[in-house]
Design an enzyme around this catalytic site. Structure first.
Site, short mmCIF file in Angstrom:
data_model
loop_
_atom_site.label_atom_id
_atom_site.label_comp_id
_atom_site.label_asym_id
_atom_site.label_seq_id
_atom_site.Cartn_x
_atom_site.Cartn_y
_atom_site.Cartn_z
N LYS A 192 -32.98 -31.19 -21.06
CA LYS A 192 -32.46 -30.50 -22.25
C LYS A 192 -31.05 -29.98 -21.98
CE LYS A 192 -34.52 -26.10 -20.85
NZ LYS A 192 -35.33 -24.93 -21.25
N TYR A 233 -4.28 -10.24 -14.71
CA TYR A 233 -4.50 -9.27 -15.78
C TYR A 233 -5.07 -7.96 -15.25
CZ TYR A 233 -3.70 -12.80 -19.40
OH TYR A 233 -3.14 -13.74 -20.22
#
Length: 361
Positions: free
Chosen positions: A38, A251
Site C-alpha cells: 500500500k 534559519y
C-alpha cells in the site's frame, strides 16, 4: 540541457526487496505471506515492488484504486483491499477484477447485501483491541451469517506488536484465538513485528515495513534481523563554505559554529521528504564518512559539519539514509518513524531502480 528533476534521488534496490521477502517467508513457516504494498509500496513504487515480490503468496493494499492498478498492470496474484468497499459500484468492481475486500464495519455489510450477487471474496476484520477498524466481537456471529460462504477469513490487527512485551498483545491474541475456535475460519493477525517476535502466525501473515528494510520492533536493529535497506536517499553536495567560530548557520541562527569549520550544503530538504524536525547531530554520510546535520532543515537544502570529511568536494553524493545509514536511526533523530520517511521521500524524489545496490555516500 538542465534536468527538470530536483537533485535528490531515492535509489531502490530490488534485490534487497527479494532478500527481505525471503526473511519474512522463513520466519512465517507454513503461513501464507501476503506482501503489503500500500501507499505506493511505502514510497518504493507499487508496480516495481510487486514485480520484485513475485514469490509472495499474494498482495495487500489500502484502497480499491491501488488494487485495480495492480490488476491493470497484469498482476495475477490474490489482492486484499484493507479499506474494503463503500458502494455497490465498489463491490461490482471488486468482483470484476477478482479482488478480496475487507469488511470492517456493519455499514459496509449493509451495502454489500443490496449489491447483486455474485459478491467478491471477503475477509471479515474484527476489532480485538486496536480500536481503529473492525467490527465488534459481539457482532461476528451475525455478520458471518449474513456473509455466508463469501467470508473466507477472519483478520485483526495488533496495536502494540512493535513492543512485544506489551500485555495488550496477548489479550488480543487470546480474543482472536477464541474467535477462530468458535467460527472454524482461518485467521490473519500478524504484521511485520508479529512475524519476527510472536510464535502463533495463523494461516496468513501480512509483512509490510520489514520488506523495505526497516526494523518493525521499537528500538530494533534491522541488520540484526537480517533485513537489508531497500531505499537509499542521496543528494549532491552543492556548496562548501568556510565559517569562523561564532558564525550562525541557517534559519533562526540555531546552530553556532564552535570552531573554524567547513560547512557543506546538500541539495535536499523537507520539499524532498527529508524530515524538517531532524535535529543537529543527525548523521549524514559523505564519501562513507559520518558527518552531522547542523542547523534547521529548509525546503530545498540542509547543512552539515564537514570537519570529519576532509576530502569532501562539490558534487559528492551524500547519503541521507539507506546503505550504511539506518533509516530507523534518522527517524529516531526526527522524532518520527521510518514508515513516514520512506513514504515521504519516495513520493517526493525521483526514484531509480537498481538490482545491484547503490554507491556509498
Amino acid at each position: 540541457m538542465t534536468s527538470s528533476h530536483r537533485p535528490a534521488r531515492a535509489i531502490i534496490n530490488t534485490n534487497a526487496l527479494v532478500h527481505n521477502l525471503r526473511v519474512a517467508k522463513k520466519a512465517a513457516g507454513s503461513a501464507r505471506v501476503i506482501a503489503v504494498i500500500k501507499a505506493d509500496a511505502y514510497g518504493h513504487g507499487m508496480l516495481k515492488a510487486a514485480e520484485a515480490l513475485q514469490h509472495a503468496d499474494g498482495f495487500a493494499v489500502a484502497t480499491l484504486s491501488e488494487a485495480i492498478a495492480l490488476r491493470t498492470a497484469g498482476v495475477k496474484k490474490s489482492i486484499l483491499v484493507f479499506q474494503g468497499g463503500r458502494s455497490e459500484e465498489d463491490y461490482r468492481l471488486a468482483q470484476q477484477y477478482q479482488l478480496t475486500l475487507t469488511i470492517h464495519n456493519l455499514q459496509q455489510l449493509d451495502q454489500l447485501e443490496i449489491t447483486p450477487q455474485p459478491w467478491p471474496d471477503i475477509w471479515l476484520k474484527v476489532d480485538t483491541g486496536m480500536g481503529r477498524m473492525g467490527i465488534a466481537i459481539n457482532d461476528v456471529d451475525s455478520a458471518l451469517n449474513r456473509l455466508g460462504d463469501t467470508c473466507k477469513q477472519l483478520m485483526s490487527h495488533l496495536a502494540c506488536a512493535d513492543e512485544p512485551s506489551d500485555p495488550l498483545n496477548q489479550t488480543q491474541i487470546k480474543r482472536f484465538n477464541q474467535l477462530l475456535k468458535t467460527t472454524g475460519l482461518a485467521g490473519s493477525l500478524m504484521n511485520s513485528a508479529g512475524i519476527l517476535r510472536i510464535d502463533n502466525l495463523y494461516d496468513a501473515v501480512r509483512p509490510g515495513i520489514m520488506l523495505y528494510g526497516s526494523s518493525p520492533i521499537a528500538g530494533g536493529d534491522a541488520a540484526k534481523q537480517q533485513l537489508e535497506p531497500v531505499m537509499t536517499l542521496q543528494a549532491p553536495l552543492i556548496a562548501i563554505n568556510s565559517h569562523k567560530t561564532g558564525d550562525s548557520i541557517g534559519y533562526g541562527a540555531d546552530y553556532v559554529c564552535e570552531d573554524d569549520m567547513l560547512v557543506g550544503v546538500i541539495a535536499i530538504g523537507y520539499g524532498d521528504g527529508y524530515p524538517r524536525h531532524a535535529v543537529s547531530g543527525t548523521p549524514v554520510l559523505i564519501n562513507g564518512v559520518e558527518c552531522s546535520l547542523i542547523g534547521k532543515v529548509s525546503m530545498d537544502l540542509l547543512t552539515v559539519d564537514l570537519r570529519p570529511s576532509t576530502d569532501a568536494k562539490m558534487g559528492d553524493l551524500a547519503t541521507l539514509w539507506g546503505v550504511g545509514l539506518s533509516v530507523d536511526l534518522v527517524a529516531q533523530k526526527a522524532s518520527t518513524i521510518a514508515y513516514e520517511l520512506l513514504c515521504s521521500a519516495g513520493a517526493s524524489c525521483q526514484r531509480e531502480y537498481d538490482s545491484k545496490g547503490t554507491q556509498d555516500g
